[in-house]
Design a protein around this motif. Structure first.
Motif, short mmCIF file in Angstrom:
data_model
loop_
_atom_site.label_atom_id
_atom_site.label_comp_id
_atom_site.label_asym_id
_atom_site.label_seq_id
_atom_site.Cartn_x
_atom_site.Cartn_y
_atom_site.Cartn_z
N ARG A 56 0.84 -1.20 0.00
CA ARG A 56 0.00 0.00 0.00
C ARG A 56 0.87 1.26 0.00
N LEU A 57 1.96 1.23 0.78
CA LEU A 57 2.86 2.37 0.80
C LEU A 57 3.45 2.61 -0.58
N ALA A 58 3.86 1.54 -1.26
CA ALA A 58 4.43 1.66 -2.60
C ALA A 58 3.40 2.25 -3.56
N ALA A 59 2.15 1.82 -3.44
CA ALA A 59 1.09 2.35 -4.32
C ALA A 59 0.86 3.83 -4.05
N LEU A 60 0.88 4.21 -2.78
CA LEU A 60 0.67 5.61 -2.43
C LEU A 60 1.81 6.49 -2.96
N LEU A 61 3.04 6.04 -2.79
CA LEU A 61 4.18 6.81 -3.27
C LEU A 61 4.18 6.91 -4.79
N GLU A 62 3.75 5.86 -5.45
CA GLU A 62 3.71 5.88 -6.92
C GLU A 62 2.64 6.83 -7.42
N ASP A 66 3.55 14.56 -4.69
CA ASP A 66 4.23 15.35 -3.68
C ASP A 66 5.60 14.75 -3.33
N MET A 67 6.41 15.55 -2.66
CA MET A 67 7.74 15.13 -2.25
C MET A 67 7.65 14.38 -0.93
N ILE A 68 7.72 13.05 -0.99
CA ILE A 68 7.64 12.20 0.19
C ILE A 68 8.82 11.23 0.18
N VAL A 69 9.52 11.14 1.30
CA VAL A 69 10.67 10.23 1.42
C VAL A 69 10.56 9.48 2.74
N ILE A 70 10.66 8.17 2.69
CA ILE A 70 10.67 7.32 3.89
C ILE A 70 12.13 7.00 4.22
N VAL A 71 12.53 7.25 5.45
CA VAL A 71 13.92 7.11 5.86
C VAL A 71 14.00 6.20 7.08
N ASP A 72 14.98 5.28 7.10
CA ASP A 72 15.13 4.39 8.25
C ASP A 72 16.01 5.02 9.32
N ARG A 73 16.24 4.29 10.40
CA ARG A 73 17.00 4.84 11.53
C ARG A 73 18.48 5.03 11.24
N THR A 74 18.96 4.43 10.16
CA THR A 74 20.36 4.62 9.77
C THR A 74 20.51 5.80 8.81
N LEU A 75 19.44 6.56 8.62
CA LEU A 75 19.41 7.75 7.76
C LEU A 75 19.43 7.44 6.28
N ASN A 76 19.12 6.18 5.92
CA ASN A 76 19.09 5.80 4.52
C ASN A 76 17.65 5.79 3.99
N ILE A 77 17.50 6.07 2.71
CA ILE A 77 16.19 6.13 2.08
C ILE A 77 15.64 4.72 1.88
N VAL A 78 14.40 4.51 2.33
CA VAL A 78 13.72 3.23 2.14
C VAL A 78 12.83 3.28 0.90
N ALA A 79 12.15 4.42 0.71
CA ALA A 79 11.25 4.59 -0.44
C ALA A 79 11.05 6.08 -0.67
N VAL A 84 9.96 12.68 -6.26
CA VAL A 84 11.31 12.74 -5.70
C VAL A 84 12.29 11.96 -6.58
N ARG A 85 11.87 10.79 -7.04
CA ARG A 85 12.74 9.99 -7.90
C ARG A 85 13.04 10.71 -9.20
N ALA A 86 12.01 11.38 -9.75
CA ALA A 86 12.22 12.13 -11.00
C ALA A 86 13.13 13.33 -10.77
N ARG A 87 13.01 13.93 -9.61
CA ARG A 87 13.76 15.16 -9.30
C ARG A 87 15.21 14.87 -8.96
N PHE A 88 15.48 13.80 -8.18
CA PHE A 88 16.82 13.56 -7.67
C PHE A 88 17.53 12.37 -8.29
N GLY A 89 16.82 11.55 -9.07
CA GLY A 89 17.46 10.41 -9.73
C GLY A 89 18.07 9.44 -8.74
#
Length: 277
Positions: A56-62, A66-79, A84-89
C-alpha cells in the motif's frame, strides 16, 4: 487547493484528480484528498501475499505527486515518491543517504532532526538548501514512521539569489509594483521586499500568508481562479483586483500571472502586481 477553489473550478480539479490526488486545504493545511476511485480501491482493497502495508505504501508513493521520502533509523532512504525519484534520480534510490538530498552545509542539521524524531521526539520542520542548486531550498516536515521517519517536502526559491533580491529591491523603490512568487500550496515564497513596501505588511508576516488573502473579499475569487488556471494549463493571465493596504483603503491594481516551470512540470505561479494610479 481550498474548498472554495474546488467549488469554483470543480471540472479542472476533477480532471487533475484523475491523474494524481488533489489535496484540499483547511486553514492552510491538507485536510481532505480528492482522488480517483481506482486509486482509492487500490489502496483499500485486501492484498494477497507479501507485506500488505508495504504494498500500500508503494502504491501511495507511486500515485503521489508530492515530495515524500521514507527514511530508516540509519538515515538511509527506504522509499520515495515518484516526484522525488524524477527530481533527484540516483540520489533518491533505495539505500542512498537522505542527507544527500540537501546541500552539504545542511546535512548535519537534517541528520540530527531525523535522529531526534526517530528516537521518539515530536515532529519537526526544517528549511535547508537543496543539493546542487544554489538558491533553491526545501522545507521539510519530519514525521515519525515505523522504524524511521517520513519526510514531506516542498521546494522554495532561496532568498540568497542575488538577481531575485535585486529585482525585488528595485520594485520596492517604485512603491507601485511588486513581484510575488507563489508555491503550489498558494503560499508566498520570498523574498517579499517590494510586496511588503506595497502592502505595508511586514516581510515576516507575508511568509505565512496565502497570496489571495492580500486582496479584498470581492477580488479573491477572481485572483484564485487565475492562479488555478495558470497552474493547470501554463497560460499567462492578468486582470484587475483590489489589494488590501495596511491601515488604508484597498488599492486598485492589475495582477499578471505566469507559471513557474521546472523539468518536472509547473511548480507554482509568479505574479506581477502593478498599482493603478
Amino acid at each position: 487547493m481550498t474548498a472554495s477553489d474546488l467549488v469554483r473550478n470543480f471540472g479542472t480539479w476533477r480532471e487533475r484528480a484523475l491523474r494524481a490526488p488533489v489535496y484540499i486545504l483547511h486553514r492552510g493545511r491538507p485536510r481532505l484528498i480528492l482522488a480517483s476511485v481506482e486509486l482509492v480501491d487500490m489502496l483499500c482493497r485486501p492484498l494477497e501475499g507479501g507485506d500488505s502495508d508495504s504494498l500500500r505504501l508503494a502504491a501511495l508513493l507511486e500515485g503521489s505527486p508530492d515530495m515524500i521520502v521514507i527514511v530508516d533509523r540509519t538515515l538511509n532512504i527506504v522509499a520515495a515518491s515518484r516526484s522525488v525519484r524524477a527530481r533527484f534520480g540516483g540520489d533518491a534510490a533505495h539505500g542512498s543517504p537522505a542527507t544527500g538530498l540537501v546541500a552539504s552545509d545542511g546535512a548535519a542539521v537534517l541528520a540530527a532532526a531525523i535522529r531526534r524524531v526517530a528516537a521518539g521526539a515530536l515532529a519537526e520542520a526544517v528549511d535547508l538548501p537543496l543539493a546542487g542548486e544554489p538558491g533553491r531550498r526545501v522545507s521539510l516536515a519530519i514525521e515519525p514512521h515505523p522504524d524511521g521517519v517520513a519526510l514531506f517536502g516542498r521546494e522554495t526559491g532561496g532568498a540568497t539569489n542575488d538577481d531575485r533580491a535585486s529585482l525585488d529591491e528595485t520594485f520596492a523603490v517604485s512603491r507601485g509594483a511588486a513581484v510575488a512568487r507563489i508555491d503550489c500550496y498558494g503560499f508566498l515564497d520570498g523574498p517579499h521586499t517590494a510586496l511588503a513596501t506595497l502592502t505595508g505588511i511586514g516581510d515576516s508576516m507575508l511568509s505565512s500568508l496565502r497570496f489571495v488573502s492580500l486582496f479584498t473579499i470581492g477580488s479573491r475569487g477572481r485572483v484564485a481562479d487565475m492562479i488555478a488556471a495558470v497552474a493547470a494549463d501554463g497560460e499567462p493571465r492578468s486582470g484587475p483586483a483590489h489589494l488590501l493596504i495596511d491601515s488604508e483603503d484597498p488599492r486598485a491594481v492589475t495582477v499578471a500571472f505566469a507559471p513557474r516551470r521546472r523539468k518536472t512540470g509547473i511548480e507554482g505561479v509568479v505574479a506581477l502586481v502593478l498599482a493603478v494610479n
